[in-house]
Design a protein around this motif. Structure first.
Motif, mmCIF file in Angstrom:
data_model
loop_
_atom_site.group_PDB
_atom_site.id
_atom_site.type_symbol
_atom_site.label_atom_id
_atom_site.label_comp_id
_atom_site.label_asym_id
_atom_site.label_seq_id
_atom_site.Cartn_x
_atom_site.Cartn_y
_atom_site.Cartn_z
ATOM 1 N N LEU A 215 0.858 -1.184 0.000
ATOM 2 C CA LEU A 215 0.000 0.000 0.000
ATOM 3 C C LEU A 215 0.893 1.232 0.000
ATOM 4 O O LEU A 215 1.727 1.404 0.890
ATOM 5 C CB LEU A 215 -0.895 0.002 1.237
ATOM 6 C CG LEU A 215 -1.785 1.237 1.458
ATOM 7 C CD1 LEU A 215 -2.794 1.401 0.323
ATOM 8 C CD2 LEU A 215 -2.488 1.155 2.808
ATOM 9 N N CYS A 233 4.532 4.085 -8.371
ATOM 10 C CA CYS A 233 3.473 3.076 -8.264
ATOM 11 C C CYS A 233 3.423 2.174 -9.492
ATOM 12 O O CYS A 233 3.189 0.969 -9.380
ATOM 13 C CB CYS A 233 2.129 3.761 -8.037
ATOM 14 S SG CYS A 233 2.008 4.570 -6.425
ATOM 15 N N ARG A 238 2.841 -5.157 -6.900
ATOM 16 C CA ARG A 238 1.498 -5.440 -6.347
ATOM 17 C C ARG A 238 1.075 -4.244 -5.494
ATOM 18 O O ARG A 238 0.910 -4.346 -4.295
ATOM 19 C CB ARG A 238 1.520 -6.729 -5.522
ATOM 20 C CG ARG A 238 1.870 -7.962 -6.316
ATOM 21 C CD ARG A 238 1.979 -9.187 -5.411
ATOM 22 N NE ARG A 238 0.704 -9.555 -4.823
ATOM 23 C CZ ARG A 238 0.541 -10.525 -3.918
ATOM 24 N NH1 ARG A 238 1.600 -11.189 -3.481
ATOM 25 N NH2 ARG A 238 -0.646 -10.801 -3.425
ATOM 26 N N GLN A 240 -1.173 -0.972 -4.350
ATOM 27 C CA GLN A 240 -2.432 -0.246 -4.198
ATOM 28 C C GLN A 240 -2.075 1.166 -3.750
ATOM 29 O O GLN A 240 -1.324 1.346 -2.798
ATOM 30 C CB GLN A 240 -3.322 -0.928 -3.153
ATOM 31 C CG GLN A 240 -4.601 -0.175 -2.827
ATOM 32 C CD GLN A 240 -5.378 -0.856 -1.706
ATOM 33 O OE1 GLN A 240 -5.183 -2.051 -1.450
ATOM 34 N NE2 GLN A 240 -6.219 -0.109 -1.037
ATOM 35 N N ARG A 241 -2.617 2.174 -4.426
ATOM 36 C CA ARG A 241 -2.286 3.561 -4.102
ATOM 37 C C ARG A 241 -3.490 4.274 -3.502
ATOM 38 O O ARG A 241 -4.618 4.126 -3.972
ATOM 39 C CB ARG A 241 -1.814 4.303 -5.349
ATOM 40 C CG ARG A 241 -1.597 5.802 -5.133
ATOM 41 C CD ARG A 241 -1.062 6.479 -6.377
ATOM 42 N NE ARG A 241 -1.109 7.927 -6.247
ATOM 43 C CZ ARG A 241 -0.674 8.787 -7.168
ATOM 44 N NH1 ARG A 241 -0.145 8.331 -8.305
ATOM 45 N NH2 ARG A 241 -0.766 10.095 -6.974
ATOM 46 N N PHE A 266 -6.520 -2.375 4.314
ATOM 47 C CA PHE A 266 -5.385 -3.074 3.707
ATOM 48 C C PHE A 266 -4.872 -4.186 4.621
ATOM 49 O O PHE A 266 -4.394 -5.223 4.162
ATOM 50 C CB PHE A 266 -4.260 -2.073 3.397
ATOM 51 C CG PHE A 266 -3.030 -2.707 2.797
ATOM 52 C CD1 PHE A 266 -3.043 -3.146 1.474
ATOM 53 C CD2 PHE A 266 -1.876 -2.861 3.533
ATOM 54 C CE1 PHE A 266 -1.913 -3.729 0.899
ATOM 55 C CE2 PHE A 266 -0.736 -3.447 2.986
ATOM 56 C CZ PHE A 266 -0.764 -3.879 1.664
#
Length: 269
Positions: A215, A233, A238, A240-241, A266
């Motif tokens: 994350l 990113c 893998r 997630q932003r 998350f």
């Protein structure tokens, strides 16, 4: 607020000649382990509220070398030394793979730990961090600012008047060390400059090697340009932003509720 206000369990780990790393834990001893790394010129206590917002977890907060209650002037301030400290704490204190969280300098360190020792990291959270951070001019400007502090401060009120009333300034004031001649920060300016210089070199190979779920969180008003956020990113595997509206580089302090709201899902809670 002092650490005595919370049910914290302190620990100390020797990670090399003359280097002592201090930390403490909150939450149930049998909870899933989380390790949090603060940023430059910060300390573990900045993340006490984050730990309290994760009551299901065993949260381990570390004072990085040169910071907080760890060794103030370690001989080695390389990126590798910071990584080795964190690895040593995870192996000797936690003894299990962790969710590793880091902000700024701590995020860069967390990224390198995950790359070097994927067996120790099950999930990664990076707050206001990237493959590199800042230029030499920016680092020297930061050092000039720290050297401008009129030390020692006579009182916390005096310190607050000089530093201002922002969330980061309040965190610095709360963590000042009381000595016989007054109040001092728990870091030294030249050590901070030496520590941050190591972050200037891009570490894309390490970042692109990380396979665990990650994350990446940015503050809308943080230090990274839009194109740098996107590149970081996109080059992760893998990722997630999450972007926090109105937040700064110190989003864990000035956008706390948004930070926790991004973090908990998350982590599966």
């Amino acid at each position: 607020m002092t650490l005595m206000d919370f049910p914290a369990r302190s620990f100390g780990v020797s990670t090399g000649p003359g280097v002592h790393i201090h930390g403490f834990e909150l939450g149930p001893a049998d909870g899933a382990p989380v390790v949090i790394l603060h940023g430059l010129a910060g300390s573990a206590r900045e993340f006490v509220q984050t730990a309290l917002a994760l009551p299901e977890f065993r949260t381990v907060l570390i004072d990085l070398r040169g910071h907080g209650r760890s060794t103030t002037r370690p001989g080695d301030l390389s990126r590798e030394a910071f990584v080795a400290d964190v690895v040593r704490v995870i192996e000797s204190v936690v003894r299990a793979p962790v969710t590793l969280i880091g902000q700024s300098l701590g995020g860069h360190t967390a990224m390198l730990v995950a790359a070097a020792r994927p067996d120790l990291v099950s999930r990664l959270v990076l707050l206001e961090s990237g493959a590199r951070g800042g230029s030499g001019d920016e680092h020297e400007h930061l050092g000039k600012y720290f050297r401008s502090w009129p030390l020692p401060f006579a009182s916390r009120t005096t310190a607050q008047e000089f530093l201002g009333d922002g969330p980061l300034a309040r965190a610095w004031v709360a963590d000042l060390e009381e000595r016989a001649d007054g109040l001092w920060p728990r870091f030294e300016a030249d050590v901070m400059v030496a520590a941050i210089k190591g972050v200037a070199a891009p570490r894309w190979d390490e970042w692109e090697s990380i396979a665990v779920p990650t994350l990446v969180i940015y503050g809308e008003n943080g230090i990274f340009a839009a194109e740098d956020k996107s590149e970081f990113c996109e080059r992760g595997r893998r990722v997630q932003r999450v972007d926090l509206a109105g937040a700064s580089h110190d989003s864990h302090l000035d956008a706390f509720h948004s930070w926790v709201a991004a973090l908990r899902p998350f982590m599966g809670v």
